[in-house]
Design a protein around this motif. Structure first.
Motif, PDB file in Angstrom:
ATOM      1  N   TYR A  93      -0.252  -5.133   8.487  1.00 31.60           N
ATOM      2  CA  TYR A  93       0.249  -4.555   7.231  1.00 31.60           C
ATOM      3  C   TYR A  93      -0.431  -3.228   6.931  1.00 31.60           C
ATOM      4  O   TYR A  93      -1.642  -3.104   7.069  1.00 31.60           O
ATOM      5  N   ARG A  94       0.373  -2.247   6.506  1.00 30.70           N
ATOM      6  CA  ARG A  94      -0.173  -0.952   6.117  1.00 30.70           C
ATOM      7  C   ARG A  94       0.267  -0.555   4.709  1.00 30.70           C
ATOM      8  O   ARG A  94      -0.555  -0.292   3.852  1.00 30.70           O
ATOM      9  N   VAL A  95       1.582  -0.470   4.480  1.00 34.34           N
ATOM     10  CA  VAL A  95       2.116  -0.012   3.196  1.00 34.34           C
ATOM     11  C   VAL A  95       3.298  -0.890   2.810  1.00 34.34           C
ATOM     12  O   VAL A  95       3.939  -1.521   3.672  1.00 34.34           O
ATOM     13  N   PRO A  96       3.647  -0.968   1.520  1.00 31.72           N
ATOM     14  CA  PRO A  96       4.716  -1.867   1.082  1.00 31.72           C
ATOM     15  C   PRO A  96       6.125  -1.320   1.258  1.00 31.72           C
ATOM     16  O   PRO A  96       7.087  -2.088   1.210  1.00 31.72           O
ATOM     17  N   GLU A  97       6.286  -0.029   1.457  1.00 26.43           N
ATOM     18  CA  GLU A  97       7.625   0.567   1.466  1.00 26.43           C
ATOM     19  C   GLU A  97       8.603  -0.064   2.458  1.00 26.43           C
ATOM     20  O   GLU A  97       9.795  -0.237   2.119  1.00 26.43           O
ATOM     21  N   PRO A  98       8.200  -0.432   3.681  1.00 29.29           N
ATOM     22  CA  PRO A  98       9.177  -1.017   4.615  1.00 29.29           C
ATOM     23  C   PRO A  98       9.780  -2.335   4.133  1.00 29.29           C
ATOM     24  O   PRO A  98      10.813  -2.764   4.670  1.00 29.29           O
ATOM     25  N   PHE A  99       9.197  -2.974   3.122  1.00 26.22           N
ATOM     26  CA  PHE A  99       9.683  -4.264   2.645  1.00 26.22           C
ATOM     27  C   PHE A  99      10.603  -4.122   1.426  1.00 26.22           C
ATOM     28  O   PHE A  99      11.040  -5.136   0.868  1.00 26.22           O
TER      29      PHE A  99
END
Length: 296
Positions: A93-99
Motif C-alpha cells: 500500500y502507498r496511497v488511497p487514490e487507486p481505490f
C-alpha cells in the motif's frame, strides 16, 4: 546513542534516517549494503555465509539482526486462493487514490489496518474485518506519550519475552482521530468473513457481497530462511532462541526480534539494550572458543 531533539515531539521519517546514518558513521565496522545473505552453513568450527553474487564469508559467530518485519504475513483465509478480485498486503500500500469508488475489505485490527482503512474510506466503501475487535489506547495521557509512561514505569523493559509463545493482542495507539472514524462507520467494522466465493466475501451472518479488493494488514514475520541449513528455525520459520541466544548452534545470536526480551525489543528505543546483552554473550562465547583452541 541519544536521538536528540525535543523529546515531546514526534520525529519524521527523514530525521529517523539521519539518526541511523549518524549511528552507522560512528561504528568501527565494515558495512556492506546491498549484500544479501542467501545461506548460512556451519562446518569445521566456522559459519560459512553464501552471498548473492557468489562471494562468501566465514565467521566464528553470526548475529541475525534483520529484525521481525522482513516477510509480509499472509494468513490462511478460507477461499482466498480462489478470490477473483485483487489481494494486496499492507506492504504494497502507498496511497488511497487507486481505490477510489471501490468496495474494499481491510483485514486486521492493528495500527496499519485501521490507519489504511480510514484513509481509503475517504474515497471508497471500506470495511475493517478482524477476528478480534480493535483495542484503542490513548496516545497521550496527562500530557505524556504512552511510550514515555511505559519507559518511566519500567513496563517497557521487563524481560518477559521468553514467557510469550505468541505476542499479546496488539493495541492501537490513537490520538482520537481513528477511534472517531471507526465509531462513525468510516470504515465500518465487522467480524472476519467466513469464506469467499469468486469475487464475493461471505459474512458471518450468511450474507455475501461483491468486493473489489481485499487488503491484508496482517503483520510480518522474520525473514530468516538463510538460517534454515543450521536447523535454527521452527516449522513456522521462527527462530529457536532464548532471549536472543542460541538454542541450536553455539555462536548464533539475534537482535531486533519481536518480544525477544521485552515489549520494545524490536524498536529503536529498546533494541540497544538487547544488543549490549547479545554482544556480551557473543564475546564470552568467543573467549571460551579461544581458550579451547589454546588448550587443544
Amino acid at each position: 546513542m541519544s536521538f536528540g531533539g525535543d523529546p515531546d515531539r514526534y520525529p519524521h521519517r527523514d530525521e529517523v534516517i539521519a539518526y541511523l546514518l549518524r549511528y552507522a558513521d560512528r561504528l568501527d565496522a565494515e558495512i556492506r549494503t546491498r549484500t544479501r545473505v542467501l545461506e548460512v552453513g556451519y562446518g569445521e568450527d566456522v559459519f560459512r555465509l553464501s552471498l548473492e553474487g557468489g562471494s562468501r564469508l566465514e565467521a566464528r559467530t553470526v548475529v541475525a539482526a534483520t529484525g521481525a518485519f522482513g516477510r509480509p504475513h499472509l494468513p490462511d483465509l478460507a477461499g482466498l486462493e480462489s478470490y477473483a478480485g485483487t489481494v494486496l498486503h499492507a506492504a504494497d500500500y502507498r496511497v488511497p487514490e487507486p481505490f477510489t469508488g471501490q468496495r474494499v475489505v481491510v483485514v486486521g485490527a492493528g495500527n496499519s489496518a485501521v490507519q489504511i482503512a480510514a484513509e481509503i474510506a475517504e474515497r471508497a466503501q471500506v470495511t475493517l474485518a478482524a477476528r478480534h475487535p480493535v483495542r484503542f489506547a490513548r496516545q497521550r495521557m496527562l500530557g505524556r506519550d504512552l511510550h514515555w509512561w511505559l519507559t518511566r514505569t519500567g513496563l517497557d523493559t521487563l524481560p518477559i519475552g521468553r514467557f510469550l509463545r505468541t505476542p499479546p493482542t496488539q493495541l492501537f495507539i490513537d490520538d482520537g482521530r481513528y477511534s472517531a472514524a471507526v465509531a462513525a462507520g468510516r470504515p465500518d467494522r465487522r467480524p472476519l468473513f467466513t469464506g469467499i466465493s469468486d469475487s464475493k466475501v461471505i459474512w458471518s451472518d450468511g450474507s455475501s457481497e461483491e468486493v473489489d479488493t481485499i487488503l491484508l494488514a496482517t503483520g510480518y514475520r522474520p525473514d530468516l530462511d538463510y538460517l534454515a541449513p543450521l536447523g535454527a528455525l521452527d516449522a513456522s520459520g521462527r527462530p529457536r532462541h532464548r532471549e536472543g541466544m542460541w538454542l541450536t548452534r553455539p555462536g548464533l545470536a539475534y537482535v531486533g526480534l519481536e518480544w525477544q526480551r521485552s515489549l520494545s525489543s524490536n524498536s529503536l528505543r529498546g533494541v540497544g539494550r538487547d544488543a549490549v546483552r547479545t554482544a556480551r554473550c557473543v564475546a564470552a562465547h568467543l573467549a571460551r572458543f579461544g581458550e579451547e583452541g589454546r588448550a587443544g
